[in-house]
Design a protein around this motif. Structure first.
Motif, short mmCIF file in Angstrom:
data_model
loop_
_atom_site.label_atom_id
_atom_site.label_comp_id
_atom_site.label_asym_id
_atom_site.label_seq_id
_atom_site.Cartn_x
_atom_site.Cartn_y
_atom_site.Cartn_z
N MET A 46 50.69 36.29 6.89
CA MET A 46 50.96 34.85 6.76
C MET A 46 50.02 34.06 7.68
O MET A 46 49.37 33.11 7.23
CB MET A 46 52.43 34.59 7.14
CG MET A 46 52.89 33.18 6.83
SD MET A 46 52.77 32.81 5.05
CE MET A 46 52.86 31.06 5.06
N ASP A 105 42.98 30.92 7.17
CA ASP A 105 42.02 30.66 6.09
C ASP A 105 42.04 29.19 5.66
O ASP A 105 41.01 28.59 5.38
CB ASP A 105 42.34 31.53 4.87
CG ASP A 105 41.86 32.96 5.07
OD1 ASP A 105 41.05 33.16 5.99
OD2 ASP A 105 42.30 33.85 4.33
N ILE A 106 43.25 28.63 5.59
CA ILE A 106 43.39 27.24 5.13
C ILE A 106 42.66 26.28 6.08
O ILE A 106 41.97 25.37 5.66
CB ILE A 106 44.89 26.87 4.99
CG1 ILE A 106 45.48 27.62 3.80
CG2 ILE A 106 45.07 25.36 4.84
CD1 ILE A 106 46.99 27.56 3.71
N LEU A 124 41.50 29.06 -2.42
CA LEU A 124 41.56 30.44 -1.89
C LEU A 124 41.97 31.40 -3.00
O LEU A 124 41.49 32.53 -3.07
CB LEU A 124 42.54 30.52 -0.72
CG LEU A 124 42.02 30.01 0.63
CD1 LEU A 124 43.12 30.01 1.67
CD2 LEU A 124 40.85 30.88 1.12
N ILE A 125 42.86 30.93 -3.87
CA ILE A 125 43.30 31.78 -4.98
C ILE A 125 42.20 31.88 -6.03
O ILE A 125 41.92 32.95 -6.56
CB ILE A 125 44.60 31.20 -5.62
CG1 ILE A 125 45.73 31.19 -4.58
CG2 ILE A 125 45.00 31.98 -6.86
CD1 ILE A 125 46.93 30.35 -4.97
N VAL A 156 44.65 25.93 -0.60
CA VAL A 156 45.42 27.07 -1.13
C VAL A 156 44.92 27.42 -2.53
O VAL A 156 44.62 28.59 -2.83
CB VAL A 156 46.94 26.75 -1.15
CG1 VAL A 156 47.70 27.86 -1.85
CG2 VAL A 156 47.46 26.54 0.27
N GLU A 160 47.27 34.90 8.79
CA GLU A 160 45.91 35.04 8.27
C GLU A 160 45.62 33.96 7.23
O GLU A 160 44.57 33.34 7.21
CB GLU A 160 45.80 36.42 7.64
CG GLU A 160 44.38 36.88 7.42
CD GLU A 160 44.39 38.22 6.71
OE1 GLU A 160 43.59 38.37 5.79
OE2 GLU A 160 45.22 39.09 7.09
N TYR A 161 46.62 33.72 6.35
CA TYR A 161 46.45 32.70 5.30
C TYR A 161 46.33 31.32 5.92
O TYR A 161 45.52 30.51 5.48
CB TYR A 161 47.62 32.75 4.31
CG TYR A 161 47.59 33.99 3.47
CD1 TYR A 161 46.54 34.19 2.57
CD2 TYR A 161 48.57 34.96 3.57
CE1 TYR A 161 46.48 35.35 1.80
CE2 TYR A 161 48.52 36.11 2.81
CZ TYR A 161 47.48 36.31 1.93
OH TYR A 161 47.42 37.44 1.17
#
Lengths: 458, 325
Positions: B1, B7-8, B76-77, B73, B3-4
Motif C-alpha cells: 500500500m 508511486d502516486i 499507474l494502471i 492512479v 508503495e502505491y
C-alpha cells in the motif's frame, strides 16, 4: 586429546560439506556387486569426446591452403571417427603453470569417437540436406583445404563452425535427447540392473553420469565462482582447477568443457546462474538415484528426477540461445565496422563471429524438441553463409559438393536480421545475459529520457 | 500500500517532472523576486500574493488536486499498456535498417561523441516541443479533441497542479505523441551515430528540460504574470503568455499553443504577446458545464464526443438519402 577430537570432527564436517557439492563420489549401489570398486561415478568416455572435440577444432585451423590438405583431413578424421592407435591430445594442452595431467586420449578412455554419437537427423540450416555426421565430414574436408581454417571466398570459418555445431550435435543432443530422455523413460532398463554386464554401476546411475559428462562441468564447480569456472577453461586459474592439489589438472574432473564453460561465461556477468542451476540439478538427480540403493526407482523418485531433467533441458538450451544472441550482436557490430572501413582483418573477424553464430544456431536445433517455426526463422535470418563484400552469399551446394553463391541481401538488411535473431532468442528462449545486446544502448537512452505516460498538460 | 502511495506522489521528488519540489521552490523564489523588484511590492505582501488562499484553495484548485490523485492512479494502471518510445524507436530502427542509406551517411561516422550528444539533446527537445505545439493546436481546433482539452481549460484559477487537470483520454493521446516524437528521434540518431548517442543531463534530466523548469515553468499555471521582453516572447513563452492562452476573452482564443518555445506560434501565426491586464478571467464559456464537478470533468467530454459522433452519423445518413433521391 580434546583438541585432536575437535580437529578430527572439524575435518570430517568440512569434507562432508564439501563432498555435498561435488559430483565425484557416490557409493556402489548395484546389488550383487562383489568387486573392489567403491565409487559408482563414471563418465570418462564423455571427457574423451570433449578432448576429441577440442583437438578437432584445433586441427581444423592447421591447413596451409592446399598442400597439406590430405594429411590434415586424415588426421581430423581420426579425431572425428576414432582411431585404433592412441591419439595425442592436441587441445587442451599444458600452458605455462597450468599443467594438464593427460597427454594422450587413452589415458582418459579408450576407443571413443564423435561420429557415432553425432545427431543423425537432417541439418536443415546447412546447405545440402545432410545428416549431422555428414555435415561434420563435409566441413572437415573443406577445412583441410583452407589456410588456417578460413575460406575468404565463402566467409566460412571451419574451426568455429565445426566446434559450435559439434557441441550441439554430440554433447547436447546425446545428453538431452538420449541419456536424459530415452534412458530415463519408462520402458528403458531399470535401476536394479547393471548398465551392462560386468558393470559396477546401475543403469540409471551411469546414464545420468554420462549426461553430466557431456555437460562438461568440473566435479567441484558448484563451490567455485562463475569467474573461477570461466578462468579454468581459459587456463588462468590453476588454484581453482586443481581441486586435489596434486599439481596437475585432471581433464577427467578438473576442467570445464563445452557448454558448461559457456554457461560460466554468461554467469560471470551476474544476470544469470546457468552453470550452478544445471550442475545442481545433475547433482540432486544423482543423489535421488543413489538414494534408491540399487532398487527400481519409485514413482515419486522418477517424478523428482523428471523435475531435474526439465531444469537441465531448459537451462542448457538457454545457454546455447544466449550464445546465438551474443554472436548475432557481434556480427552486427562487425558489419558496422566493415561499412565504415574495410580491411581483411575486419572481414575475417566478421566471418569468425558469423561461424560461431551459425554453429550455435545449428546446435540449438539438435535438442530434444523440434523448434518448428523458430528453427525456420533462425535459419533464414542467419543465412546459409555470411553476406560477402561483393554482396553475394552461399545458398547451397551442387552435387559435386561445390558451394553455390547467389546475390545476397543488402548489408542493412543483414544487420536487421541480426537484431531479429536477438529478438527471437528473447521471445522464444527468454535469454537474460544478453551479451552484445544491440538495442541495449537504445533502451537505456529511452529510460534516460523518461516516459511520457502521465496525464499532464503543458 | 505504502508503495502505491509513493508511486502516486513520486512526481514531487522526480527531477524529470515539472512539479518536482525543487522546481516549485525555485518558482516561488522567482515569483517573490519578480513581485518585490519589478512590481515594487513589500516582501510580506509578495509572499501573501504568492500563497493567495483564494487561488490555492479555490473550488477550481480543489478539483485540480482531486484530478491529480485520480489521474495518477488511473495512469499507474494504464501505463503498462501504453505504447512506449522504445517500442516506436525499435520499430523505426528496424525500418531504417531495411533502407540502403548507410553509404550516404557514412561521412558522419567521425563526428565526435560530444557533438553527437549535444546535437541529440537539442534535436530531441526541439522536436518534442514542436510536436507538443501541433498536438495542442489540434486539441483546440478539432471538436472531438476540444471536448477533452476543455477539461484543462475549465480551470478558473491556475496553480502548478493544474497541469494534472487533464482528461485521461487526453493523457493517453499525449503519451502517444511522446512515444512517437521521442521514438523517432532516438531511432534516427542511433541509426546515424550508433552508440555515440547520449543525452546531456543535469540531475539525470535533459539539460534543456532542466533549464526550462529551473526558469520557473511552474509559473505558467499560476497567477503570477511574469512577462518577458518582446523579442524573448517570440522565442520562449512567458508565464503571462500562457496565462493569456487560458483567458476567457475572445481576443486570446487559439493563441500561444507553445509549451516551452514560442517560435512555433511565431512561425505559424498564433503568437500573442503578454499584456497588462488586472484580474484576467480564465475558464471556458459553457453553460452546461460545472468546472468544479469531478463527475462532469470526467464524463461530460465522453457525452460530448458521443453527441458529435451521432451528429456526424446522422448527417452522413441524410447525405445518403439525398444521393438516393
Amino acid at each position: 586429546m580434546k583438541k585432536l577430537i575437535v580437529m578430527i570432527v572439524a575435518v570430517f564436517v568440512v569434507t562432508e560439506v564439501a563432498a555435498h557439492h561435488f559430483y565425484s563420489k557416490f557409493p556402489i549401489t548395484l546389488k550383487g556387486y562383489t568387486g573392489d570398486k567403491t565409487n559408482s561415478v563414471s563418465y570418462s568416455g564423455q571427457i574423451a569426446r570433449h578432448v576429441l572435440h577440442d583437438s578437432l577444432k584445433k586441427l581444423a585451423g592447421k591447413g596451409d591452403g592446399g598442400s597439406n590438405a590430405a594429411e590434415i583431413e586424415a588426421q581430423m578424421m581420426k579425431y572425428f571417427k576414432g582411431s585404433k592407435e592412441d591419439l595425442d591430445i592436441i587441445a587442451p594442452k599444458t600452458k605455462g603453470d597450468f599443467k594438464i595431467k593427460q597427454t594422450t586420449l587413452n589415458q582418459i578412455s579408450k576407443g571413443k569417437n564423435l561420429s557415432g554419437k553425432t545427431y543423425k537427423g537432417v541439418i536443415n540450416g546447412w546447405p545440402g540436406q545432410m545428416t549431422g555426421p555428414e555435415v561434420i565430414e563435409f566441413m572437415i574436408k573443406k577445412a583441410a583445404r583452407t589456410k588456417g581454417g578460413f575460406d575468404p571466398a565463402t566467409g566460412y570459418n571451419y574451426p568455429q563452425l565445426i566446434s559450435k555445431f559439434a557441441m550441439g550435435a554430440v554433447f547436447y543432443n546425446q545428453a538431452v535427447d538420449n541419456y536424459l530422455d530415452e534412458k530415463m523413460a519408462p520402458g528403458s532398463k531399470t535401476n536394479d540392473m547393471p548398465y551392462k554386464d560386468g558393470a559396477y554401476y546401475t543403469y540409471k546411475e551411469h546414464a545420468w553420469d554420462e549426461a553430466f559428462g557431456y555437460w562438461g562441468a568440473v566435479s567441484h564447480g558448484l563451490g567455485l565462482s562463475a569467474k573461477q569456472n570461466y578462468d579454468i577453461t581459459k587456463m588462468k586459474d590453476m588454484a581453482a582447477a586443481d581441486q586435489n592439489k596434486d599439481g596437475v589438472v585432471d581433464l577427467k574432473s578438473e576442467y570445464n568443457f563445452a557448454h558448461a564453460y559457456y554457461a560460466s561465461s554468461f554467469d560471470k556477468g551476474g544476470k544469470t546462474n546457468y552453470y550452478n542451476t544445471v550442475t545442481q540439478a545433475f547433482l540432486d538427480g544423482r543423489k535421488i538415484i543413489a538414494g534408491a540403493k540399487g532398487e527400481k526407482l519409485s514413482s515419486s523418485e522418477k517424478a523428482a528426477l523428471q523435475g531435474h531433467i526439465a531444469v537441465i533441458n531448459a537451462n542448457w538450451e538457454k545457454v546455447i540461445a544466449e550464445s546465438v544472441f551474443k554472436y548475432a550482436g557481434s556480427v552486427y557490430k562487425d558489419i558496422v565496422k566493415l561499412e565504415e572501413n574495410y580491411s581483411d582483418k575486419a572481414f575475417s573477424t566478421y566471418a569468425k563471429h558469423w561461424g560461431e553464430l551459425k554453429g550455435f544456431a545449428l546446435a540449438l536445433q539438435t535438442g530434444k524438441s523440434n523448434l518448428g517455426e523458430t528453427a525456420v526463422k533462425l535459419n533464414r535470418l542467419t543465412g546459409m553463409g555470411p553476406v560477402l563484400m561483393n554482396a553475394s552469399q552461399v545458398t547451397g551446394v551442387d552435387s559435386a559438393g561445390n558451394y553455390i553463391k547467389e546475390e545476397a541481401q543488402s548489408w542493412g538488411e543483414f544487420k536487421l536480421h541480426m537484431l531479429k535473431i536477438q529478438k527471437l532468442m528473447v521471445e522464444k528462449f527468454g535469454v537474460k545475459a544478453k551479451g552484445n545486446d544491440m538495442l541495449a544502448d537504445m533502451s537505456s537512452l529511452a529510460s534516460k529520457v523518461g516516459s511520457s505516460d502521465s496525464a499532464e498538460n503543458d | 500500500m505504502l508503495e502505491y502511495i509513493g508511486d502516486i506522489f513520486h512526481h514531487f521528488v522526480d527531477p524529470k517532472k515539472r512539479v518536482f519540489l525543487g522546481y516549485i521552490a525555485l518558482s516561488i523564489l522567482i515569483a517573490i523576486l519578480w513581485l518585490v523588484f519589478l512590481k515594487k511590492k513589500r516582501l510580506k505582501s509578495a509572499i501573501f500574493k504568492v500563497f493567495d488562499k483564494k487561488i490555492l484553495l479555490s473550488g477550481s484548485a480543489i478539483s485540480d488536486y482531486k484530478m491529480f490523485l485520480i489521474n495518477r492512479v488511473l495512469m499507474l494502471i494504464l501505463s503498462p499498456y501504453l505504447l512506449t518510445q522504445l517500442a516506436v524507436a525499435t520499430f523505426f530502427y528496424y525500418s531504417l535498417l531495411s533502407i540502403p542509406l548507410s553509404g550516404l551517411i557514412s561521412f558522419l561516422n567521425d563526428t565526435p561523441a560530444i557533438v553527437v550528444a549535444i546535437l541529440f539533446t537539442f534535436v530531441f527537445f526541439t522536436f518534442d516541443d514542436f510536436t507538443k505545439y501541433w498536438v495542442h493546436r489540434w486539441m483546440h481546433k478539432w471538436p472531438v479533441l476540444w471536448a477533452l482539452h476543455k477539461v484543462h481549460h475549465s480551470a478558473e484559477t491556475l496553480n502548478p497542479i493544474t497541469v494534472y487537470r487533464t482528461h485521461p483520454l487526453e493523457g493517453i493521446l499525449f503519451s502517444l505523441r511522446g512515444a512517437f516524437s521521442q521514438g523517432t528521434v532516438i531511432s534516427t540518431f542511433f541509426f546515424i551515430f550508433g552508440d555515440k548517442v547520449d543525452l546531456v543531463t543535469i540531475l539525470g534530466v535533459n539539460f534543456l528540460v532542466f533549464s526550462f523548469h529551473v526558469a520557473g515553468s511552474n509559473l505558467r499555471h499560476s497567477h503570477i504574470d511574469i512577462k518577458y521582453w518582446v523579442w524573448l516572447e517570440k522565442i520562449l513563452i512567458s508565464p503571462a503568455q500562457h496565462q493569456l492562452h487560458h483567458s476567457l476573452d475572445e481576443r486570446h482564443y487559439d493563441k500561444n499553443f507553445g509549451a516551452a518555445l514560442a517560435i512555433w506560434d511565431w512561425i505559424f501565426g498564433s503568437l500573442h504577446h503578454s499584456e497588462d491586464i488586472d484580474n484576467l478571467k480564465l475558464g471556458v464559456e459553457d453553460n452546461d458545464f460545472d468546472p468544479n464537478s469531478i463527475t462532469e470533468l470526467y464524463l461530460k467530454p465522453m457525452k460530448e464526443i458521443s453527441d458529435i459522433a451521432s451528429e456526424s452519423l446522422s448527417s452522413l445518413k441524410s447525405l445518403n438519402k439525398i444521393f438516393k433521391i
